[in-house]
Design an enzyme around this catalytic site. Structure first.
Site, mmCIF file in Angstrom:
data_model
loop_
_atom_site.group_PDB
_atom_site.id
_atom_site.type_symbol
_atom_site.label_atom_id
_atom_site.label_comp_id
_atom_site.label_asym_id
_atom_site.label_seq_id
_atom_site.Cartn_x
_atom_site.Cartn_y
_atom_site.Cartn_z
ATOM 1 N N ASP A 107 49.367 29.787 38.630
ATOM 2 C CA ASP A 107 48.757 29.288 38.540
ATOM 3 C C ASP A 107 48.866 27.744 39.021
ATOM 4 O O ASP A 107 50.351 27.088 39.438
ATOM 5 C CB ASP A 107 48.713 28.439 36.834
ATOM 6 C CG ASP A 107 47.610 27.499 36.404
ATOM 7 O OD1 ASP A 107 47.009 27.268 37.292
ATOM 8 O OD2 ASP A 107 47.752 27.386 35.752
ATOM 9 N N ASP A 130 37.641 43.507 45.528
ATOM 10 C CA ASP A 130 36.940 44.188 45.126
ATOM 11 C C ASP A 130 36.122 44.083 45.168
ATOM 12 O O ASP A 130 35.571 42.210 43.768
ATOM 13 C CB ASP A 130 37.973 43.687 43.896
ATOM 14 C CG ASP A 130 37.948 45.104 42.224
ATOM 15 O OD1 ASP A 130 37.239 45.921 42.800
ATOM 16 O OD2 ASP A 130 39.315 45.376 42.105
ATOM 17 N N ASP A 157 34.907 49.355 42.739
ATOM 18 C CA ASP A 157 34.939 49.483 41.898
ATOM 19 C C ASP A 157 33.551 50.592 40.652
ATOM 20 O O ASP A 157 32.791 50.164 41.116
ATOM 21 C CB ASP A 157 34.851 48.125 40.843
ATOM 22 C CG ASP A 157 35.028 48.296 39.442
ATOM 23 O OD1 ASP A 157 36.377 48.173 39.108
ATOM 24 O OD2 ASP A 157 33.976 48.415 38.679
ATOM 25 N N GLU A 185 37.148 53.694 43.186
ATOM 26 C CA GLU A 185 37.416 54.217 42.045
ATOM 27 C C GLU A 185 37.164 55.318 41.535
ATOM 28 O O GLU A 185 35.653 54.718 42.006
ATOM 29 C CB GLU A 185 37.101 52.812 41.071
ATOM 30 C CG GLU A 185 38.023 53.425 39.840
ATOM 31 C CD GLU A 185 37.277 52.371 39.049
ATOM 32 O OE1 GLU A 185 38.871 52.483 38.516
ATOM 33 O OE2 GLU A 185 36.486 52.031 38.839
ATOM 34 N N HIS A 245 46.046 47.119 36.627
ATOM 35 C CA HIS A 245 45.608 46.199 35.945
ATOM 36 C C HIS A 245 44.605 46.877 34.667
ATOM 37 O O HIS A 245 43.937 46.051 34.058
ATOM 38 C CB HIS A 245 44.482 45.103 36.804
ATOM 39 C CG HIS A 245 43.388 45.546 36.805
ATOM 40 N ND1 HIS A 245 42.712 46.777 37.890
ATOM 41 C CD2 HIS A 245 41.828 45.908 36.503
ATOM 42 C CE1 HIS A 245 41.649 47.123 38.412
ATOM 43 N NE2 HIS A 245 40.919 46.720 37.114
ATOM 44 N N ASP A 246 44.527 47.863 34.774
ATOM 45 C CA ASP A 246 43.773 48.525 33.775
ATOM 46 C C ASP A 246 44.977 49.447 33.657
ATOM 47 O O ASP A 246 44.604 50.376 32.156
ATOM 48 C CB ASP A 246 42.494 49.983 34.084
ATOM 49 C CG ASP A 246 41.303 49.374 34.755
ATOM 50 O OD1 ASP A 246 41.518 47.559 35.031
ATOM 51 O OD2 ASP A 246 41.109 49.269 35.379
HETATM 52 C C1 GLC Z 1 36.968 49.032 36.443
HETATM 53 C C2 GLC Z 1 38.096 48.364 36.958
HETATM 54 C C3 GLC Z 1 37.985 47.843 35.327
HETATM 55 C C4 GLC Z 1 36.956 47.168 34.678
HETATM 56 C C5 GLC Z 1 35.777 47.749 35.103
HETATM 57 C C6 GLC Z 1 34.043 47.834 34.798
HETATM 58 O O1 GLC Z 1 37.557 50.495 36.199
HETATM 59 O O2 GLC Z 1 39.127 48.428 36.675
HETATM 60 O O3 GLC Z 1 38.933 47.039 35.026
HETATM 61 O O4 GLC Z 1 36.764 47.061 33.085
HETATM 62 O O5 GLC Z 1 35.996 48.864 36.434
HETATM 63 O O6 GLC Z 1 34.060 47.308 36.423
#
Ligand code: GLC
Length: 576
Positions: A35, A112, A213, A270, A345-346
């Site tokens: 930040d 992304d 994504d 993904e 991040h997931d």
């Molecule tokens: C993917 C992202 C995740 C998000 C989901 C819905 O899995 O990595 O963080 O919540 O898509 O967009």
């Protein structure tokens, strides 16, 4: 200081520039990285200020999790405007400046992009929901109820039904994720055109790649049939009815041929719910779709089932992990390309999940890094992995921010599960484990912000932070730097064929990488004890040159067999 990309033409792709195969990617979760203005959220200027850090680490590509304008119900994965930057992250000028400066340094930027859904505050959705006759009605997926019930029994990734009733027109819209994330209808050609145009716009701006994504889900089974439901539950997982369907491939082919190809960006999709044979449909060199996909098999290794089943923890076995990774390594070799990751991040923090975040935190994080950086495929490092950041265990649900975690909590507490039991699952699997602020130094809030962070800093920051890691030559950070440099130095680590050794060994993960007459041997001890391993066939201690290890030794005691220290990793190069 600028670095030129090493361009390698491999025989199967004569003339093709494959910089993305030789790159190491660093993933940034913008809210939690740095930040610069004290509002408690990371921002683009913060990333700008840390470009030296990233450059010194040796990574080539920065993947930015969504930075578009968004109401933030799913931290930016609910996009309100694909052409705008979220105010708290900065402005489009800030983005342009970041991109230009990154490029000046030889760093690339990967965006992304969410193609499966938008925010319910996107202008399209406002129009779509306004009337059945609106021209944008069909941009989303609307159905009327069945006998006063939802149109089908599909379960959302974030719990509950995928359908939300909208009183405005008395119909339901479909959302695979939260109800603030309505799914787009890719059967609508006009919507698709608008999306292609938007991708083109970003390419024209000069971005170097995309992570698409949830792209496996952009097509849904025709007629949206209910899933098999032997126990007559209100909702059931229906992944096979909205994952990896044929139409996804035709959309991606079109996107690639019409929009992406002339720019040659790096692309990664993904894609949950597939094995390597099915992945070839996306990444096969003859397919013309994506460069790579993120597979999920190893991410469900410690769960009783996939998808929403992730919350039901199960002990994981190293033999399973080896089997999964080896299958991906061998099936894709020469036919596609892997995207290797152990966290994002997931997901929980890898050192807490696959290593030891206590006594052997440093050693085990280094061992895991050795694994990721010596596989075939492009390695992805998630922010904080390079200093061995760990999971958090906030005592109270109020301290969590993630919509998936909150929904899970409310659902199971509502069903009568004990708070203790639900929190245990959250400590293991919540996405917020990976979303606490980056730990830069020992100052307040770990040097992440001058203000109040949007999510609490992990209180181990006094012990785990970048400043400390910089000053300790034995740190995880320095070890990552060495590994990244090593990978760039030895083509065999990028392109070499992978062969698994000792598939049944419960403690040791060992493999060779071979490219023409070069061979490497990677051995990883995944345990806190000290197993032993015989030299594999064709290898002896005299002909093996240790090129990196996370344990320093003055002399070798390994003539007969290799004696491991806890969580030890070694990479040997065969001497001729
Ligand atoms: C993917 C992202 C995740 C998000 C989901 C819905 O899995 O990595 O963080 O919540 O898509 O967009």
């Amino acid at each position: 200081m600028s670095r030129d990309y090493i361009v390698h033409n491999d025989e199967s792709e004569v003339g093709d520039i494959v910089w993305w195969k030789e790159s190491v990617v660093y993933q940034i979760y913008p809210s939690s990285f740095k930040d610069s203005d004290g509002d408690g959220y990371g921002d683009l200027q913060g990333i700008y200020e840390k470009l030296d850090y990233l450059e010194n680490l040796g990574v080539d590509v920065i993947w930015l999790c969504p930075i578009y304008d968004s109401p933030g119900h799913d931290n930016g994965y609910d996009i309100r405007d694909y052409y705008g930057i979220l105010r708290k992250y900065g402005t489009m000028e800030d983005f342009d400046r970041l991109l230009a400066e990154a490029h000046k340094r030889g760093l690339k930027i990967m965006m992304d992009l969410v193609l499966n859904h938008t925010s319910d505050e996107h202008a399209w959705f406002a129009e779509s929901r306004s009337s059945k006759m609106n021209p944008k009605r069909d941009y989303y997926i609307w159905r009327s109820g069945k006998n006063g019930q939802v149109p089908n029994n599909w379960e959302s990734y974030f719990g509950g039904s995928v359908w939300k009733h909208d009183p405005e027109t008395n119909e339901y819209y479909l959302h695979l994720y939260s109800e603030q994330q309505p799914d787009l209808n890719w059967n609508n050609a006009q919507m698709a055109e608008e999306m292609y145009e938007m991708v083109h716009w970003w390419l024209e701006k000069g971005v170097d790649g995309f992570r698409f994504d949830a792209v496996a889900h952009i097509a849904k089974a025709e007629g949206l049939p209910s899933a098999h439901n032997p126990h007559n539950l209100p909702v059931v997982p229906a992944y096979q009815l909205f994952s990896n369907l044929e139409q996804v491939h035709s959309i991606l082919k079109k996107l690639n041929n019409m929009i992406l190809k002339p720019y040659g960006p790096m692309t990664v999709g993904e894609t949950s719910g597939l094995g390597p044979e099915q992945a070839l449909a996306y990444v096969g060199t003859d397919r013309d779709e994506l460069n790579m996909v993120f597979q999920f098999e190893h991410m469900f290794i410690d769960a009783k089932s996939s998808g929403i089943g992730k919350w039901n923890y199960k002990e994981w076995k190293l033999t399973d992990l080896k089997e999964i990774m080896s299958r991906w390594q061998t099936v894709l070799h020469g036919r596609g390309w892997n995207a290797n990751y152990m966290g994002n991040h997931d997901q929980p923090r890898p050192v807490s999940r696959f290593g030891d975040d206590g006594k052997y935190r440093v050693r085990s994080a280094q061992m895991l890094a050795t694994w990721m950086l010596t596989l075939e495929g492009t390695p992805y490092i998630y922010q904080g992995e390079e200093i061995g950041m760990t999971n958090v265990a906030f005592p109270d649900i109020e301290q969590y921010r993630d919509i998936e975690t909150k929904n899970y909590y409310n659902h199971y507490i509502g069903q009568g599960k004990s708070k203790h039991e639900v929190m245990q699952a959250i400590w293991l699997k919540s996405r917020d484990n990976a979303r606490t602020p980056m730990q830069w130094d020992e100052t307040e809030h770990a040097g992440f912000t001058q203000g109040q962070p949007w999510i609490q800093v992990n209180d181990n920051y006094l012990e785990i932070n970048v400043a400390d890691a910089e000053s300790d030559p034995q740190s995880i950070l320095h070890y990552y730097r060495k590994l990244i440099a090593l990978r760039k130095q030895h083509k065999v680590l990028i392109y070499g064929a992978y062969e698994l050794l000792l598939p049944d060994d419960p403690d040791i993960y060992a493999y060779t990488r071979t490219l023409e007459d070069e061979q490497m041997l990677v051995i990883l001890n995944f345990r806190g004890h000290e197993p032993e391993m015989h030299w594999p066939e064709g290898w002896t201690s005299e002909h093996a040159k240790l090129i990196i290890s996370n344990v320093s030794r003055r002399y070798s005691t390994d003539e007969g067999a290799i004696q491991f220290q806890p969580y030890e990793a070694r990479v040997y190069r065969k001497q001729r």
